[in-house]
Scaffold this motif. Structure first.
Motif, PDB file in Angstrom:
ATOM      1  N   ALA A 102       0.838  -1.197   0.000  1.00  0.00           N
ATOM      2  CA  ALA A 102       0.000   0.000   0.000  1.00  0.00           C
ATOM      3  C   ALA A 102       0.875   1.249   0.000  1.00  0.00           C
ATOM      4  O   ALA A 102       0.663   2.187  -0.785  1.00  0.00           O
ATOM      5  CB  ALA A 102      -0.933  -0.001   1.209  1.00  0.00           C
ATOM      6  N   GLY A 103       1.870   1.275   0.893  1.00  0.00           N
ATOM      7  CA  GLY A 103       2.771   2.420   0.952  1.00  0.00           C
ATOM      8  C   GLY A 103       3.614   2.571  -0.294  1.00  0.00           C
ATOM      9  O   GLY A 103       3.888   3.692  -0.743  1.00  0.00           O
ATOM     10  N   LEU A 104       4.012   1.446  -0.883  1.00  0.00           N
ATOM     11  CA  LEU A 104       4.857   1.507  -2.073  1.00  0.00           C
ATOM     12  C   LEU A 104       4.100   2.115  -3.252  1.00  0.00           C
ATOM     13  O   LEU A 104       4.602   3.019  -3.927  1.00  0.00           O
ATOM     14  CB  LEU A 104       5.354   0.106  -2.421  1.00  0.00           C
ATOM     15  CG  LEU A 104       6.410   0.026  -3.522  1.00  0.00           C
ATOM     16  CD1 LEU A 104       7.678   0.755  -3.101  1.00  0.00           C
ATOM     17  CD2 LEU A 104       6.729  -1.425  -3.853  1.00  0.00           C
ATOM     18  N   TYR A 105       2.879   1.617  -3.493  1.00  0.00           N
ATOM     19  CA  TYR A 105       2.093   2.187  -4.590  1.00  0.00           C
ATOM     20  C   TYR A 105       1.707   3.640  -4.305  1.00  0.00           C
ATOM     21  O   TYR A 105       1.532   4.434  -5.237  1.00  0.00           O
ATOM     22  CB  TYR A 105       0.835   1.354  -4.823  1.00  0.00           C
ATOM     23  CG  TYR A 105       1.074   0.083  -5.611  1.00  0.00           C
ATOM     24  CD1 TYR A 105       1.188   0.114  -6.995  1.00  0.00           C
ATOM     25  CD2 TYR A 105       1.179  -1.145  -4.969  1.00  0.00           C
ATOM     26  CE1 TYR A 105       1.410  -1.046  -7.724  1.00  0.00           C
ATOM     27  CE2 TYR A 105       1.398  -2.318  -5.682  1.00  0.00           C
ATOM     28  CZ  TYR A 105       1.520  -2.267  -7.057  1.00  0.00           C
ATOM     29  OH  TYR A 105       1.741  -3.408  -7.782  1.00  0.00           O
ATOM     30  N   TYR A 106       1.585   3.993  -3.025  1.00  0.00           N
ATOM     31  CA  TYR A 106       1.188   5.357  -2.656  1.00  0.00           C
ATOM     32  C   TYR A 106       2.350   6.335  -2.786  1.00  0.00           C
ATOM     33  O   TYR A 106       2.207   7.432  -3.346  1.00  0.00           O
ATOM     34  CB  TYR A 106       0.663   5.338  -1.219  1.00  0.00           C
ATOM     35  CG  TYR A 106       0.224   6.670  -0.666  1.00  0.00           C
ATOM     36  CD1 TYR A 106      -0.869   7.351  -1.193  1.00  0.00           C
ATOM     37  CD2 TYR A 106       0.902   7.246   0.410  1.00  0.00           C
ATOM     38  CE1 TYR A 106      -1.282   8.571  -0.674  1.00  0.00           C
ATOM     39  CE2 TYR A 106       0.494   8.458   0.939  1.00  0.00           C
ATOM     40  CZ  TYR A 106      -0.591   9.120   0.392  1.00  0.00           C
ATOM     41  OH  TYR A 106      -0.986  10.323   0.918  1.00  0.00           O
ATOM     42  N   TRP A 107       3.535   5.964  -2.270  1.00  0.00           N
ATOM     43  CA  TRP A 107       4.645   6.910  -2.176  1.00  0.00           C
ATOM     44  C   TRP A 107       5.684   6.779  -3.277  1.00  0.00           C
ATOM     45  O   TRP A 107       6.497   7.687  -3.458  1.00  0.00           O
ATOM     46  CB  TRP A 107       5.340   6.760  -0.812  1.00  0.00           C
ATOM     47  CG  TRP A 107       4.675   7.512   0.279  1.00  0.00           C
ATOM     48  CD1 TRP A 107       4.236   8.805   0.247  1.00  0.00           C
ATOM     49  CD2 TRP A 107       4.388   7.039   1.604  1.00  0.00           C
ATOM     50  NE1 TRP A 107       3.700   9.167   1.461  1.00  0.00           N
ATOM     51  CE2 TRP A 107       3.775   8.101   2.314  1.00  0.00           C
ATOM     52  CE3 TRP A 107       4.600   5.830   2.262  1.00  0.00           C
ATOM     53  CZ2 TRP A 107       3.368   7.983   3.640  1.00  0.00           C
ATOM     54  CZ3 TRP A 107       4.195   5.705   3.573  1.00  0.00           C
ATOM     55  CH2 TRP A 107       3.582   6.771   4.256  1.00  0.00           C
ATOM     56  N   LEU A 108       5.706   5.676  -4.014  1.00  0.00           N
ATOM     57  CA  LEU A 108       6.752   5.514  -5.019  1.00  0.00           C
ATOM     58  C   LEU A 108       6.740   6.630  -6.073  1.00  0.00           C
ATOM     59  O   LEU A 108       7.816   7.059  -6.514  1.00  0.00           O
ATOM     60  CB  LEU A 108       6.647   4.142  -5.696  1.00  0.00           C
ATOM     61  CG  LEU A 108       7.891   3.706  -6.484  1.00  0.00           C
ATOM     62  CD1 LEU A 108       9.118   3.658  -5.582  1.00  0.00           C
ATOM     63  CD2 LEU A 108       7.675   2.346  -7.139  1.00  0.00           C
ATOM     64  N   PRO A 109       5.564   7.135  -6.519  1.00  0.00           N
ATOM     65  CA  PRO A 109       5.610   8.267  -7.456  1.00  0.00           C
ATOM     66  C   PRO A 109       6.357   9.478  -6.902  1.00  0.00           C
ATOM     67  O   PRO A 109       6.965  10.229  -7.666  1.00  0.00           O
ATOM     68  CB  PRO A 109       4.120   8.586  -7.680  1.00  0.00           C
ATOM     69  CG  PRO A 109       3.420   7.299  -7.433  1.00  0.00           C
ATOM     70  CD  PRO A 109       4.180   6.641  -6.318  1.00  0.00           C
ATOM     71  N   LYS A 110       6.309   9.683  -5.589  1.00  0.00           N
ATOM     72  CA  LYS A 110       7.066  10.784  -4.997  1.00  0.00           C
ATOM     73  C   LYS A 110       8.544  10.424  -4.865  1.00  0.00           C
ATOM     74  O   LYS A 110       9.420  11.279  -5.021  1.00  0.00           O
ATOM     75  CB  LYS A 110       6.483  11.126  -3.620  1.00  0.00           C
ATOM     76  CG  LYS A 110       7.238  12.203  -2.840  1.00  0.00           C
ATOM     77  CD  LYS A 110       7.297  13.522  -3.593  1.00  0.00           C
ATOM     78  CE  LYS A 110       5.944  14.161  -3.743  1.00  0.00           C
ATOM     79  NZ  LYS A 110       6.040  15.504  -4.387  1.00  0.00           N
TER      80      LYS A 110
END
Length: 635
Positions: free
Chosen positions: A485-493
């Protein structure tokens, strides 16, 4: 090279060729040289010890090799330059903080964003190695007998899988997201101790390599718990387990100190405790657990290593020691370790839910009290692991009560999540799907834990596949789903590129279905009497074992979908991400993408909380400079 009085430290290293700087390759060379020197010294010492010649195994040589190898590795990375120059009264120059380039990920960098990405890829490698071991375990259990692996080989595979998941993957959220996001979320430009931050990462792959080196010494038979007397009777592969876990525990203590000091002392003006993002609260709670629990593990491992190398008797029952002492020391760390894994997951999903529900986080203070309550009670429950290990029967009711009580603060977290989702307009993005699955899986893990907290049922279920199912629902169903969940959420940043949403949803559904298909039948297998860590079983259990094995292989296949998404999105499609694709109020999303080297042009002033969604009168979360500070609601 010397510094002129006003010359910035970073400019010195900017003038060096990358190949002339200490890096991972010089670290490997230093580790090899140090290991050879340590083995030689240990051999010279060990040949004069009576017990070494009696068992024909020189554990002194192995431990000395690992110790000197670690020193050589850190020297090769340049980690010793700073303290040595300080002791000599000279100004340090080994601060590497560069604008870009892949080479920065192979050096001892001091940029928290680089270190976060180093953790992401480094721990990801060991996560997939541990997953491969799980596939080998389930392949062995496709038939009752004869097994593919011998009992010793099977126990080594089980031990490597469990140890690597607990050791390495314990930092799978704290490492990438804690180091990368916490300074951004609190308005800081760096972590409090950037050199220590870099050290904690580089100890992590070293510990993983040392753990895998146990194979060359014949493996170890104890699983991830390392219990004596079996640990004291094992071959030299046990030394690799002890030293690797020791390095991980040291890194935990250093990480805890760094995170706590950063969060407490480096928050931007206006960032009161009532405005602190819930993910940062979870990092603070996790740091308390690591700071108080890991030193106890270090003490237990040091005593076990002395029993193996110096003929002490801390855990040798025949000479007045107590194996039961090690169990207490291990689980005093080991049960808080479960929450070292779980609390960051709570923080991620509670951070994500308001963004995609477009509502404030319901019961913010209740959620914080839940995180802190779990932190406190986690140190009062460890002996439920010892209900069948000789615990005084008078203590059983107390630990049964405290174990059941810990469900209360955990329930606070669930209430906050459900209140946030109530009557919300949910956007079912990939991060949101993984967050929702977290609560489904963790609920099953929590309900099954009730059976293991009660003495009568635990006596029957202890050591069975029921325990393994409960543990995996709690940890993999919680931590790993929260990680994605965190990876898909924050990886664009983090890398400035979008992941493919269709592949992301395919990854989610295959992983969610395969996970539940894998671990739900293990409850039945446990109640039917199948014990853990055995490589053969009764023939009437084959159908369920085959079902679980096929499902586990499908679960492994879901990770290939994720890898395909990474390769396609980051290697071929390379669609640039906008600065705030989720319309989040989080401070980390208010800075440009990619994040500037110093994070903020000037230290921001926090004006409002990060979860005030749906309030048209809400102020911006922060003033980032470039104009007058807006009036607050109270002005």
């Amino acid at each position: 090279m010397t510094l002129r009085p006003n010359e910035p430290v970073e400019s010195v290293h900017a003038s060096r060729s990358p190949w002339l700087r200490p890096n991972v390759f010089t670290g490997v060379v230093g580790a090899a040289i140090g290991f050879i020197i340590g083995v030689w010294i240990g051999h010279r010492v060990g040949t004069h010890l009576d017990w070494v010649s009696a068992i024909d195994q020189n554990d002194v040589s192995v431990f000395a090799g690992y110790a000197f190898g670690t020193i050589g590795y850190l020297a090769g990375l340049g980690m010793l330059e700073y303290p040595l120059r300080r002791m000599l009264g000279r100004r340090p120059v080994n601060v590497i903080k560069t604008e870009g380039g892949l080479w920065r990920y192979l050096t001892a960098n001091t940029d928290h964003k680089v270190i976060g990405l180093q953790y992401l890829w480094g721990i990801g490698v060991f996560f997939f190695i541990a997953g491969l071991n799980a596939m080998l375990i389930r392949t062995n259990l496709l038939r009752p007998s004869p097994p593919i692996f011998s009992p010793g080989q099977y126990l080594t595979i089980v031990g490597l899988h469990g140890s690597m998941m607990v050791m390495m993957v314990s930092s799978i959220i704290l490492g990438p997201f804690g180091h990368y996001m916490v300074p951004l979320m609190i308005g800081a430009r760096r972590m409090a101790f950037p050199r220590i931050e870099s050290l904690t990462f580089w100890l992590t792959p070293l510990s993983g390599v040392i753990l895998m080196s146990a194979i060359s010494y014949g493996g170890f038979p104890t699983g991830w718990t390392g219990y004596p007397p079996l640990a004291l009777q094992a071959n030299a592969g046990m030394d690799a387990y002890i030293f690797a876990f020791f390095l991980v525990a040291v890194a935990m203590v250093l990480n805890a100190i760094n995170l706590m000091v950063t969060i407490i002392t480096m928050r931007a003006p206006g960032l009161t405790w009532n405005r602190l993002p819930i993910f940062v609260w979870s990092m603070l709670a996790t740091s308390v657990l690591m700071l108080l629990g890991a030193p106890v593990l270090i003490a237990g491992l040091l005593m076990e290593s002395l029993d193996r190398t110096a003929s002490t008797n801390f855990f040798v029952a025949a000479n007045g020691g107590s194996p039961f002492l090690f169990e207490n020391l291990f689980w005093f760390f080991g049960h808080p370790e479960v929450y070292i894994l779980a609390l960051p997951g709570f923080g991620i999903v509670l951070e994500i839910l308001p963004v995609f529900a477009r509502k404030p986080l319901w019961g913010y203070r209740l959620a914080v009290s839940g995180l802190l309550g779990v932190t406190l009670l986690s140190f009062m429950v460890w002996q439920h692991h010892l209900f069948v290990s000789g615990i005084n029967s008078d203590l059983r009711p107390f630990y049964m009560l405290t174990t059941e009580l810990i469900s209360v603060p955990t329930g606070f977290v669930f209430l906050a999540a459900m209140g946030t989702l109530w009557r919300a307009r949910i956007r079912y993005t990939v991060p949101m799907l993984f967050s929702l699955a977290f609560f489904f899986n963790f609920l099953i893990g929590g309900l099954s834990g009730v059976f293991l907290s009660d003495v009568p049922s635990d006596v029957s279920l202890h050591g069975s596949y029921f325990v393994m199912a409960h543990f995996h629902y709690t940890i993999m169903g919680g931590l790993v789903f929260a990680f994605f969940a965190g990876l898909y959420y924050w990886l664009p940043k983090m890398n400035g590129l979008e992941l493919d949403e269709r592949l992301g949803k395919l990854h989610f559904w295959t992983m969610f279905i395969a996970f539940n298909s894998t671990f739900l039948p293990l409850f039945a297998l446990g109640m039917m009497g199948m014990p853990r860590r055995v490589n053969t079983y009764a023939s009437h259990l084959q159908f369920l074992n085959d079902w679980v094995s096929v499902s586990a292989l499908a679960l492994g296949g879901s990770m290939l979908v994720f890898l395909a998404n990474l390769v396609w999105s980051l290697g071929f499609a390379r669609r640039p991400a906008v600065s705030n694709p989720w319309q989040s109020r989080g401070l980390e999303w208010q800075v440009p993408t990619p994040v500037p080297l110093e994070n903020f042009d000037e230290v921001p002033t926090i004006l409002a909380g990060p979860y005030e969604y749906g309030d048209e009168r809400a102020l911006p979360v922060a003033h980032l400079g470039g104009g007058p500070i807006p009036a607050t609601a109270g002005d």
